[in-house]
Design a protein around this motif. Sequence first.
Motif, mmCIF file in Angstrom:
data_model
loop_
_atom_site.group_PDB
_atom_site.id
_atom_site.type_symbol
_atom_site.label_atom_id
_atom_site.label_comp_id
_atom_site.label_asym_id
_atom_site.label_seq_id
_atom_site.Cartn_x
_atom_site.Cartn_y
_atom_site.Cartn_z
ATOM 1 N N ARG A 1 33.334 35.216 78.333
ATOM 2 C CA ARG A 1 33.440 34.213 79.385
ATOM 3 C C ARG A 1 34.135 32.962 78.884
ATOM 4 O O ARG A 1 34.044 32.585 77.717
ATOM 5 N N CYS A 2 34.805 32.291 79.818
ATOM 6 C CA CYS A 2 35.524 31.054 79.505
ATOM 7 C C CYS A 2 34.538 29.970 79.091
ATOM 8 O O CYS A 2 33.487 29.782 79.718
ATOM 9 N N GLU A 3 34.876 29.255 78.064
ATOM 10 C CA GLU A 3 34.033 28.184 77.535
ATOM 11 C C GLU A 3 33.827 27.068 78.550
ATOM 12 O O GLU A 3 32.795 26.399 78.559
ATOM 13 N N ALA B 1 37.199 35.877 80.420
ATOM 14 C CA ALA B 1 38.111 35.280 79.438
ATOM 15 C C ALA B 1 39.316 36.168 79.188
ATOM 16 O O ALA B 1 39.217 37.395 79.180
ATOM 17 N N ARG C 1 41.827 34.625 76.840
ATOM 18 C CA ARG C 1 42.430 34.009 75.660
ATOM 19 C C ARG C 1 41.344 33.695 74.642
ATOM 20 O O ARG C 1 40.165 33.582 74.975
ATOM 21 N N TYR D 1 36.343 31.485 73.763
ATOM 22 C CA TYR D 1 37.234 32.190 74.688
ATOM 23 C C TYR D 1 37.470 31.359 75.949
ATOM 24 O O TYR D 1 36.646 30.509 76.318
ATOM 25 N N TYR D 2 38.596 31.672 76.618
ATOM 26 C CA TYR D 2 39.002 30.891 77.780
ATOM 27 C C TYR D 2 39.617 31.781 78.847
ATOM 28 O O TYR D 2 40.191 32.834 78.547
ATOM 29 N N CYS D 3 39.538 31.297 80.090
ATOM 30 C CA CYS D 3 40.140 32.035 81.203
ATOM 31 C C CYS D 3 41.654 31.888 81.221
ATOM 32 O O CYS D 3 42.364 32.700 81.817
ATOM 33 N N HIS E 1 42.370 25.640 80.659
ATOM 34 C CA HIS E 1 41.026 25.314 80.176
ATOM 35 C C HIS E 1 40.961 25.284 78.648
ATOM 36 O O HIS E 1 40.179 24.528 78.079
ATOM 37 N N GLN E 2 41.793 26.085 77.992
ATOM 38 C CA GLN E 2 41.808 26.027 76.531
ATOM 39 C C GLN E 2 42.313 24.666 76.062
ATOM 40 O O GLN E 2 41.737 24.053 75.148
#
Length: 364
Positions: free
Chosen positions: A16-18, A24, A26, A35-37, A41-42
């Motif tokens: 899941r995105c952080e 996620a 990335r 991890y990121y979507c 967001h990263q």
Amino acid sequence: MNVIYPLAVPKGRKLRCEVCEAPAERMCTACTVTYYCGVVHQRADWGSIHEKICQLLIPLRTTMPFYNSEEERQHGLQQLQQRQKHLIEFCYTVAQKYIFEGKYEEAVPAALHSLRFRMNMHGLSSVELVPAYLLLSEASLGLGRIIQAEEYLSQAQWTVLKSTDCSHATHSLLHRNLGLLYMAKENYEEARYHLANDIYFASSAFGTEDVRTSGGYFQLANVFQTLNKLDVADTLYTKVADIWHKYLNNHYQTLLQSRLQQIDLLGKQVENDTGLDEAQEAEAIQILTSILNFQEVTSNKAPGKTVFVLKTLAMLHFLMMNYSKAEEYALKAFNLAREQLSVQEQDDIEELLNLVSAEESHPP
């Protein structure tokens, strides 16, 4: 920022995105545990907090090593808990600092980190989660997202109601944020009610003259200023300035006395110190600068109040070792005092100005 690339998701593992907890795509290649979507967001997380804690996350998000004894295993668990405690407070302080600086977008990822670390350590219903919910609410208000702020506040309220051991300090923070919410909704009667409760609980926790209580007085003054009740606002702003001046002057006088001896007990030169963390320093700057702006507009017949706040800001920046800003405020205070105030007041400010100028000319 570190190089990023699409993530090859291990089979059967949901990542899941952080930032938003969406699936996620990335991964951070520096720590390989975050991890990121997507890239947006990263980059947001990196700029807010991840760059500062990237490597600290690795031991928290990887499998514990094999230990030869139960004693070693317990020691390893204690170290992990200490790391989590450190990250909870560090992320919280960073998010607070962003909020006081008006950087609400940057505050959100840091506050989310603090919230998740709290959940991991204390569970999903602990009152320890409340400060992080309140940070997220305040950041949401700053971004104009009132509905989202209300959701975070509702979660905080529900958690407090279920708790049997909620501290006065936490009650104070809750009421302050409720006050800010009602100010944003222009319901000033409710705002005043909650800010009065904030002051009550903060006074119970810290005392009426503590800098941690001053924020409630400051926000209440903002309400009265908005209602154009300037005399009441001025009284409250003056009280806030007095609280901060007493606090900073104590540190300033201690520093002066120490420097008369040139060295401390360890034989090292005494360094400036506010006794505050970075978030509290940012709060002090925000509060005192706002009060200065108010006094400069409304106190033409009482310049002493403006000089007082200028001197307080000069002491703050001096103790923070921000000598150029300290000199700027001290010089303004001295020039205004020379025109309007007594010789003794002029001498006090000149002493501060000379000390600041000396530090700026010969930094340690």
